[in-house]
Design an enzyme around this catalytic site. Structure first.
Site, PDB file in Angstrom:
ATOM      1  N   HIS A 134      48.807  45.839  52.123  1.00 40.41           N
ATOM      2  CA  HIS A 134      48.155  45.835  50.808  1.00 40.41           C
ATOM      3  C   HIS A 134      46.786  45.189  50.893  1.00 40.41           C
ATOM      4  CE1 HIS A 134      50.412  41.935  50.788  1.00 40.41           C
ATOM      5  NE2 HIS A 134      49.317  41.465  50.216  1.00 40.41           N
ATOM      6  N   HIS A 169      42.275  39.130  49.658  1.00 42.69           N
ATOM      7  CA  HIS A 169      42.737  39.222  51.048  1.00 42.69           C
ATOM      8  C   HIS A 169      43.239  40.623  51.361  1.00 42.69           C
ATOM      9  CE1 HIS A 169      46.599  38.081  48.993  1.00 42.69           C
ATOM     10  NE2 HIS A 169      47.132  38.899  49.869  1.00 42.69           N
ATOM     11  N   GLU A 205      46.214  38.193  55.600  1.00 43.08           N
ATOM     12  CA  GLU A 205      47.641  37.885  55.513  1.00 43.08           C
ATOM     13  C   GLU A 205      48.376  38.738  56.535  1.00 43.08           C
ATOM     14  OE1 GLU A 205      49.365  38.985  51.724  1.00 43.08           O
ATOM     15  OE2 GLU A 205      51.184  37.817  52.070  1.00 43.08           O
TER      16      GLU A 205
HETATM   17 CO    CO Z   1      49.164  39.445  49.812  1.00 45.36          CO
END
Ligand code: CO
Length: 137
Positions: A7, A79, A130
């Site tokens: 994502h 992020h 991440e």
């Molecule tokens: Co995230």
């Protein structure tokens, strides 16, 4: 080491307005809001065919998203999340090459109930990264 883009997360100052844009203007499938107090965020997932967008809004005191929005009042990309097969092994390789894992360096359980960790943006061209451990299929 990294697999798919899981994502992209966007910090949004007005969650309802952002949801309306993705759902009504862009025609995307949008989840109900979910509160993650341990991460200081309220999150909405926008599900696309090939990846997801996470809309992040501050929740509670000392939210990292509140700090981000203080610097970027219009919102912005917060992020990117890449999938990895073994997050402990990934962390070991990355720290061995000088990358910094945020927090205590240990994976935590993220928004999808899977182990995640964050890598310092200064080590990745100004982008917070991440990593999320995805069980092999
Ligand atoms: Co995230």
């Amino acid at each position: 080491m990294i697999g798919r883009l899981n994502h992209v997360a966007i910090a949004v100052p007005d969650l309802n307005r952002a949801v309306a844009r993705y759902r009504d203007a862009l025609g995307a499938a949008v989840s109900a809001p979910q509160d993650l107090p341990e991460h200081g965020v309220r999150v909405v997932f926008v599900t696309l065919d090939n990846t997801k967008v996470e809309l992040l809004h501050p929740l509670g005191e000392n939210s990292p998203i509140a700090a981000y929005l203080a610097r970027h009042p219009d919102g912005g990309m917060h992020h990117m999340c890449f999938e990895v097969g073994d997050i402990a092994a990934a962390a070991e390789v990355l720290t061995g090459q000088g990358a910094r894992v945020l927090g205590d360096g240990k994976p935590r359980i993220g928004a999808h109930g899977l182990p995640v960790l964050f890598l310092h943006p200064k080590d990745f061209d100004g982008t917070l990264i991440e990593l999320e451990e995805i069980a092999p299929t």
